[in-house]
Design a protein around this motif. Structure first.
Motif, PDB file in Angstrom:
ATOM      1  N   THR A 262      23.996  -1.101   9.211  1.00 23.21           N
ATOM      2  CA  THR A 262      24.715   0.156   9.033  1.00 23.21           C
ATOM      3  C   THR A 262      24.003   1.287   9.777  1.00 23.21           C
ATOM      4  OG1 THR A 262      23.480   0.894   7.085  1.00 23.21           O
ATOM      5  CG2 THR A 262      25.388  -0.538   6.702  1.00 23.21           C
ATOM      6  N   ALA A 263      24.698   2.393   9.908  1.00 25.93           N
ATOM      7  CA  ALA A 263      24.028   3.643  10.236  1.00 25.93           C
ATOM      8  C   ALA A 263      23.139   4.017   9.047  1.00 25.93           C
ATOM      9  CB  ALA A 263      25.067   4.735  10.495  1.00 25.93           C
ATOM     10  N   PRO A 264      22.175   4.924   9.241  1.00 28.91           N
ATOM     11  CA  PRO A 264      21.353   5.347   8.095  1.00 28.91           C
ATOM     12  C   PRO A 264      22.208   5.847   6.939  1.00 28.91           C
ATOM     13  CG  PRO A 264      20.372   6.117  10.144  1.00 28.91           C
ATOM     14  CD  PRO A 264      21.714   5.545  10.503  1.00 28.91           C
ATOM     15  N   LEU A 265      21.930   5.330   5.758  1.00 33.59           N
ATOM     16  CA  LEU A 265      22.649   5.730   4.552  1.00 33.59           C
ATOM     17  C   LEU A 265      22.037   6.994   3.968  1.00 33.59           C
ATOM     18  CD1 LEU A 265      22.792   2.181   2.898  1.00 33.59           C
ATOM     19  CD2 LEU A 265      24.597   3.260   4.277  1.00 33.59           C
ATOM     20  N   SER A 266      22.806   7.693   3.185  1.00 30.85           N
ATOM     21  CA  SER A 266      22.239   8.840   2.469  1.00 30.85           C
ATOM     22  C   SER A 266      21.182   8.338   1.494  1.00 30.85           C
ATOM     23  CB  SER A 266      23.332   9.582   1.710  1.00 30.85           C
ATOM     24  OG  SER A 266      23.806   8.790   0.624  1.00 30.85           O
ATOM     25  N   ASP A 267      20.262   9.215   1.135  1.00 33.40           N
ATOM     26  CA  ASP A 267      19.217   8.819   0.183  1.00 33.40           C
ATOM     27  C   ASP A 267      19.827   8.338  -1.129  1.00 33.40           C
ATOM     28  OD1 ASP A 267      17.196   9.418   1.963  1.00 33.40           O
ATOM     29  OD2 ASP A 267      16.803  11.411   1.128  1.00 33.40           O
ATOM     30  N   ALA A 268      20.888   8.996  -1.566  1.00 32.27           N
ATOM     31  CA  ALA A 268      21.503   8.631  -2.845  1.00 32.27           C
ATOM     32  C   ALA A 268      22.098   7.233  -2.784  1.00 32.27           C
ATOM     33  CB  ALA A 268      22.572   9.651  -3.215  1.00 32.27           C
ATOM     34  N   VAL A 269      22.812   6.917  -1.697  1.00 32.78           N
ATOM     35  CA  VAL A 269      23.399   5.582  -1.573  1.00 32.78           C
ATOM     36  C   VAL A 269      22.316   4.532  -1.430  1.00 32.78           C
ATOM     37  CG1 VAL A 269      24.831   4.101  -0.116  1.00 32.78           C
ATOM     38  CG2 VAL A 269      25.588   6.424  -0.649  1.00 32.78           C
ATOM     39  N   ALA A 270      21.309   4.795  -0.617  1.00 35.65           N
ATOM     40  CA  ALA A 270      20.229   3.820  -0.425  1.00 35.65           C
ATOM     41  C   ALA A 270      19.505   3.543  -1.731  1.00 35.65           C
ATOM     42  CB  ALA A 270      19.255   4.323   0.636  1.00 35.65           C
ATOM     43  N   ARG A 271      19.272   4.589  -2.523  1.00 34.90           N
ATOM     44  CA  ARG A 271      18.605   4.389  -3.819  1.00 34.90           C
ATOM     45  C   ARG A 271      19.479   3.606  -4.776  1.00 34.90           C
ATOM     46  NH1 ARG A 271      16.938   9.792  -3.175  1.00 34.90           N
ATOM     47  NH2 ARG A 271      18.640  10.471  -4.549  1.00 34.90           N
TER      48      ARG A 271
END
Length: 427
Positions: A262-271
């Motif tokens: 993926t493209a870099p995910l938001s911190d919230a989604v990654a967490r």
């Protein structure tokens, strides 16, 4: 020859700069010639050079061009088989050594990375081997108990614990081994090449080995522009093994493993997906594996087409599966899709052969190549220096071609389809 471009991977776009590995254009005479510039060849060259042995690596493309620079980036301990099975297969003494070696490969690899300060985004946040079928969960729990009995840093996790660690309720059980981790595979391969060169090894790219034969007391390797004479030779070509040595190609099945990122995910989604950042591989008939890298990208891997791919659209099933695990990914951009060939052996053990004097062969990582092949480099270097009287911590076996090897493309495709059906049905 012209150097082929790297597969269109996330790694090719983000890796550290390569070391200088020009083509070999003058004849050389060395103590050890190594064919193959992946982790096995580069690690062996490094460990030979550390001990003052003149080593030369011949790589057909560039270091890390194959599966070494294009894998999932997991550093997983152990082998495919359980510890009890390893001891049953190899006997108590050798079996114990194989187990200690195989489960120690991740610590060995991360220690080497720290020692040489290789910039490859390395972390040791653990490996999860996860199950979504009752039978697989029971098998994983047996594996965990065997590891715990041997004093390993392993824990068996239940569904609730896994939901917290992975953000999905897909899994009913898993084994966590805290020695596992991840890294940037191509940066690591390039760092290994740079470390080997700094230690005194020679590494040549765009230099395929065209022929290998005895020439007096040495071995003679023909390349497009020059000849190498070597006292000893290591063949470390894994999924790109050809007919350089008789029958060797027929001892492995070269299987493509594919990855989508993926493209870099938001911190919230990654967490919400993997908050503590372990790597995970599933225990099923067809393995899926994944991790979140240091830039919050999700990398999903698994068996894909048995040919080269160039786009995430070529492995759309991995994207669909990721959205099944984490519905919050719907609409996220997938930027890369790529693959490479790895080597599977008939018994799913790595193979080490010594068919004649001063020829050593190592291949067949079976999907655990990052840490395993790195640690094998030290073992192989010891054998190359000391000869047959020096024991290593893997069995040395004869070359045994796989029966009906010519039909492997059909067999692999059929096995993948059947495996996916069985996984869906839970059988």
């Amino acid at each position: 020859m012209t150097r082929l471009p790297l597969p269109p991977s996330l790694y090719a776009d983000t890796a550290v700069a390569p070391a200088a590995t020009p083509p070999l254009d003058a004849d050389k005479t060395v103590s050890v010639a190594i064919v193959g510039g992946g982790y096995t060849g580069l690690s062996t060259a490094l460990h030979l050079a550390e001990q003052g042995v003149e080593a030369l690596v011949l790589e057909a493309q560039e270091p890390g061009w194959g599966a070494s620079g294009n894998n999932g980036g997991h550093t997983n301990p152990g082998l495919k088989h359980d510890p009890d099975q390893i001891e049953a297969d190899f006997g108590a003494e050798l079996g114990r050594r194989v187990i200690e070696f195989a489960y120690g490969t991740t610590n060995f690899t991360h220690d080497l990375i720290r020692r040489y300060q290789i910039p490859c985004e390395a972390r040791q946040n653990g490996t999860l081997r996860a199950a979504y079928h009752e039978a697989s969960a029971a098998a994983i729990e047996r594996t965990a108990q065997q590891c715990i009995r041997r004093g390993m840093p392993v824990t068996y996790l239940n569904r609730e614990q896994l939901r917290e660690m992975t953000g999905t309720d897909r899994y009913i059980g898993a084994m966590l081994d805290t020695r596992g981790g991840d890294l940037h595979p191509l940066s690591y391969a390039r760092g290994l090449a740079r470390a080997a060169i700094s230690a005194g090894a020679k590494v040549f790219g765009e230099t395929p080995a065209l022929s290998l034969r005895r020439d007096g007391t040495r071995w003679r390797i023909e390349t497009p522009r020059a000849v190498v004479h070597a006292d000893k030779v290591l063949l470390a070509t894994n999924g790109f093994t050809d007919d350089l040595w008789p029958a060797l190609r027929r001892t492995i099945v070269p299987v493509f493993s594919s990855i989508a990122a993926t493209a870099p995910l938001s911190d919230a989604v990654a967490r919400s997906i993997m908050p503590t950042r372990p790597v995970l591989y599933e225990s099923g008939h067809i393995t899926v594996y994944y991790r979140i890298d240091q830039q919050n990208r999700l990398l999903m891997g698994g068996r894909g087409p048995m040919h080269w791919i160039k786009s995430p659209n070529d492995v759309a099933y991995l994207i669909r599966y990721a959205e099944r695990l984490w519905p919050q990914l719907k609409g996220v951009a997938w930027t890369h899709g790529w693959n490479s060939r790895l080597a599977i052996t008939g018994d799913h053990y790595p193979h080490v052969h010594e068919p004649v004097e001063n020829i050593l062969i190592s291949l067949g990582c079976n999907g655990r190549g990052v840490a395993l092949s790195t640690a094998m480099g030290a073992q192989l270097a010891r054998r190359l220096i000391g000869g047959p009287k020096v024991e290593i911590d893997m069995p040395i076996t004869g070359i045994k071609p796989i029966p009906l090897h010519a039909f492997w493309p059909v067999g692999v495709t059929t096995a993948v389809i059947a495996g996916r059906v069985r996984d869906r049905l839970g059988i």
